[in-house]
Design a protein around this motif. Structure first.
Motif, mmCIF file in Angstrom:
data_model
loop_
_atom_site.group_PDB
_atom_site.id
_atom_site.type_symbol
_atom_site.label_atom_id
_atom_site.label_comp_id
_atom_site.label_asym_id
_atom_site.label_seq_id
_atom_site.Cartn_x
_atom_site.Cartn_y
_atom_site.Cartn_z
ATOM 1 N N ILE A 1 0.859 -1.322 0.055
ATOM 2 C CA ILE A 1 -0.118 -0.285 -0.035
ATOM 3 C C ILE A 1 0.866 1.270 0.083
ATOM 4 O O ILE A 1 0.508 2.266 -0.561
ATOM 5 C CB ILE A 1 -0.972 0.059 1.116
ATOM 6 C CG1 ILE A 1 -2.161 0.973 0.933
ATOM 7 C CG2 ILE A 1 -0.202 0.117 2.458
ATOM 8 C CD1 ILE A 1 -3.242 0.960 1.660
ATOM 9 N N GLY A 2 2.041 1.216 0.701
ATOM 10 C CA GLY A 2 2.903 2.361 0.634
ATOM 11 C C GLY A 2 3.495 2.700 -0.680
ATOM 12 O O GLY A 2 3.950 3.701 -0.710
ATOM 13 N N ASP A 3 3.467 1.802 -1.647
ATOM 14 C CA ASP A 3 4.152 1.932 -2.981
ATOM 15 C C ASP A 3 2.857 2.551 -3.800
ATOM 16 O O ASP A 3 3.321 2.750 -5.085
ATOM 17 C CB ASP A 3 4.724 0.671 -3.517
ATOM 18 C CG ASP A 3 5.909 0.268 -2.747
ATOM 19 O OD1 ASP A 3 6.467 1.140 -2.139
ATOM 20 O OD2 ASP A 3 6.106 -0.901 -2.950
ATOM 21 N N CYS A 4 1.794 2.450 -3.632
ATOM 22 C CA CYS A 4 0.760 2.784 -4.095
ATOM 23 C C CYS A 4 0.428 4.499 -4.235
ATOM 24 O O CYS A 4 0.556 5.124 -3.072
ATOM 25 C CB CYS A 4 -0.678 2.382 -3.965
ATOM 26 S SG CYS A 4 -0.650 0.568 -4.148
ATOM 27 N N ARG A 5 -0.011 5.175 -5.104
ATOM 28 C CA ARG A 5 -0.241 6.644 -5.336
ATOM 29 C C ARG A 5 -1.754 6.982 -5.424
ATOM 30 O O ARG A 5 -2.327 6.251 -6.350
ATOM 31 C CB ARG A 5 0.476 7.236 -6.226
ATOM 32 C CG ARG A 5 2.153 7.104 -6.186
ATOM 33 C CD ARG A 5 2.729 7.590 -5.157
ATOM 34 N NE ARG A 5 4.231 7.499 -5.005
ATOM 35 C CZ ARG A 5 4.789 6.615 -4.540
ATOM 36 N NH1 ARG A 5 4.230 5.545 -3.909
ATOM 37 N NH2 ARG A 5 5.936 6.602 -4.654
ATOM 38 N N LEU A 6 -2.494 7.673 -4.931
ATOM 39 C CA LEU A 6 -3.720 8.122 -5.113
ATOM 40 C C LEU A 6 -3.787 9.551 -5.521
ATOM 41 O O LEU A 6 -3.068 10.374 -4.912
ATOM 42 C CB LEU A 6 -4.846 8.041 -3.749
ATOM 43 C CG LEU A 6 -6.023 8.302 -4.104
ATOM 44 C CD1 LEU A 6 -6.798 7.536 -5.059
ATOM 45 C CD2 LEU A 6 -6.860 9.005 -2.787
ATOM 46 N N VAL A 7 -4.466 9.825 -6.636
ATOM 47 C CA VAL A 7 -4.461 11.252 -6.905
ATOM 48 C C VAL A 7 -5.920 11.603 -7.096
ATOM 49 O O VAL A 7 -7.018 10.839 -7.516
ATOM 50 C CB VAL A 7 -4.106 11.435 -8.601
ATOM 51 C CG1 VAL A 7 -4.326 12.736 -9.003
ATOM 52 C CG2 VAL A 7 -2.638 10.961 -8.639
ATOM 53 N N SER A 8 -6.378 12.498 -6.212
ATOM 54 C CA SER A 8 -7.680 13.034 -6.049
ATOM 55 C C SER A 8 -8.078 14.353 -5.849
ATOM 56 O O SER A 8 -7.288 15.072 -5.202
ATOM 57 C CB SER A 8 -8.484 12.115 -4.805
ATOM 58 O OG SER A 8 -9.856 12.470 -4.734
ATOM 59 N N ALA A 9 -9.094 14.925 -6.323
ATOM 60 C CA ALA A 9 -9.570 16.263 -6.266
ATOM 61 C C ALA A 9 -10.412 16.409 -4.922
ATOM 62 O O ALA A 9 -10.762 17.619 -4.442
ATOM 63 C CB ALA A 9 -10.263 16.962 -7.443
ATOM 64 N N ASN A 10 -10.855 15.190 -4.035
ATOM 65 C CA ASN A 10 -11.596 15.178 -2.977
ATOM 66 C C ASN A 10 -10.598 15.256 -1.649
ATOM 67 O O ASN A 10 -9.959 14.130 -1.580
ATOM 68 C CB ASN A 10 -12.386 14.117 -3.105
ATOM 69 C CG ASN A 10 -13.621 14.096 -4.199
ATOM 70 O OD1 ASN A 10 -14.078 15.338 -4.416
ATOM 71 N ND2 ASN A 10 -13.557 13.192 -4.935
ATOM 72 N N SER A 11 -10.487 16.272 -1.190
ATOM 73 C CA SER A 11 -9.656 16.261 0.079
ATOM 74 C C SER A 11 -9.772 15.242 1.167
ATOM 75 O O SER A 11 -8.799 14.597 1.725
ATOM 76 C CB SER A 11 -9.701 17.848 0.642
ATOM 77 O OG SER A 11 -10.914 18.302 0.995
ATOM 78 N N TRP A 12 -11.133 14.892 1.118
ATOM 79 C CA TRP A 12 -11.486 13.858 2.233
ATOM 80 C C TRP A 12 -10.822 12.351 1.794
ATOM 81 O O TRP A 12 -10.677 11.631 2.780
ATOM 82 C CB TRP A 12 -12.904 13.890 2.476
ATOM 83 C CG TRP A 12 -14.015 13.700 1.230
ATOM 84 C CD1 TRP A 12 -14.414 14.425 0.504
ATOM 85 C CD2 TRP A 12 -14.208 12.304 0.536
ATOM 86 N NE1 TRP A 12 -15.094 14.025 -0.557
ATOM 87 C CE2 TRP A 12 -14.779 12.676 -0.636
ATOM 88 C CE3 TRP A 12 -13.865 11.110 0.857
ATOM 89 C CZ2 TRP A 12 -15.289 11.733 -1.431
ATOM 90 C CZ3 TRP A 12 -14.392 10.184 -0.052
ATOM 91 C CH2 TRP A 12 -14.929 10.355 -1.315
ATOM 92 N N ASP A 13 -10.912 12.105 0.473
ATOM 93 C CA ASP A 13 -10.294 11.048 -0.046
ATOM 94 C C ASP A 13 -8.843 11.041 0.098
ATOM 95 O O ASP A 13 -8.273 9.887 0.557
ATOM 96 C CB ASP A 13 -10.693 11.023 -1.667
ATOM 97 C CG ASP A 13 -10.449 9.669 -2.260
ATOM 98 O OD1 ASP A 13 -10.327 8.734 -1.817
ATOM 99 O OD2 ASP A 13 -10.614 9.698 -3.666
#
Length: 223
Positions: A168-180
């Motif tokens: 999981i530490g190698d995964c990146r999340l890109v989101s415009a939702n700050s709660w996400d």
């Protein structure tokens, strides 16, 4: 290369374009269309949080339908079922934000595995990805439906890492939702927040690893 996951609603695709269906189907003013659009999205998110806290589950299509029905009722509107279904179809026909396809293509060309991670149920996401032209540029579409709860529950992000066969530490999340972003960071993902409105970040959850103004900015950092 690290997997990169993009949120769909509000990040790759503009939920505000659902207002076009409201305008097409309801004989109401532009001002009321704007209120309906905002209320619908707000209630959609509220219901997803509420169901998670109640440890209950409904597919996101039903959550979106319930949110629409509530919002219409709040403004004393009662269109027939066929009209409601046509309005609902707007969530499968959202416009991609500028740079969405370019970002996905560039990151894949750089060797990243590129996925969508969304609360949307699989049928919604597959239809939208095809309609928006995103599908050919994605390696995976991962839905919270697989664990029958919603972001920002940690299990949603943990399941994504499992699906991508990555830590999981190698995964990146890109989101415009700050709660996400806060949820993904709390679960252990690296994060990029697209802050289109120049808002302050949430007071709960880890700060994003990077903050950018748009998808092009996210792509530039991650490539």
């Amino acid at each position: 290369m690290a997997p990169v996951c993009f949120d769909m609603y509000g990040t790759l695709c503009d939920t505000g374009t659902a207002a076009d269906k409201l305008a097409d189907e309801l004989a109401v003013s532009e001002a009321l269309v704007a209120q309906l659009d905002t209320g619908w999205r707000t209630k959609q998110l509220q219901y997803s949080y509420q169901l998670g806290m109640m440890e209950e589950y409904r597919p996101f299509w039903q959550v979106t339908r319930d949110a629409l029905d509530y919002t219409l009722s709040r403004f004393d509107l009662d269109p027939d079922q066929e009209t409601r279904l046509r309005i609902m179809a707007g969530y499968e026909q959202l416009s991609p934000f500028p740079g969405a396809i370019d970002a996905l293509e560039t990151l894949r060309d750089a060797g990243h595995e590129v996925a969508v991670l969304s609360n949307g149920n699989p049928a919604m996401l597959e239809t939208l990805a095809e309609d928006a032209g995103l599908a050919p540029h994605l390696d995976a579409v991962i839905s919270a439906d697989e664990v029958e709860t919603y972001k920002p529950a940690p299990v949603v992000y943990e399941n994504t890492a499992d699906e991508l066969d990555a830590d999981i530490g190698d995964c990146r999340l890109v989101s415009a939702n700050s709660w996400d972003v806060a949820g993904a960071g709390s679960a252990g993902m690296e994060t990029v927040w697209i802050n289109r409105l120049r808002d302050p970040f949430e007071r709960i959850g880890p700060e994003p690893g990077a903050t950018v103004a748009d998808l092009a900015g996210a792509e530039a950092i991650l490539r």
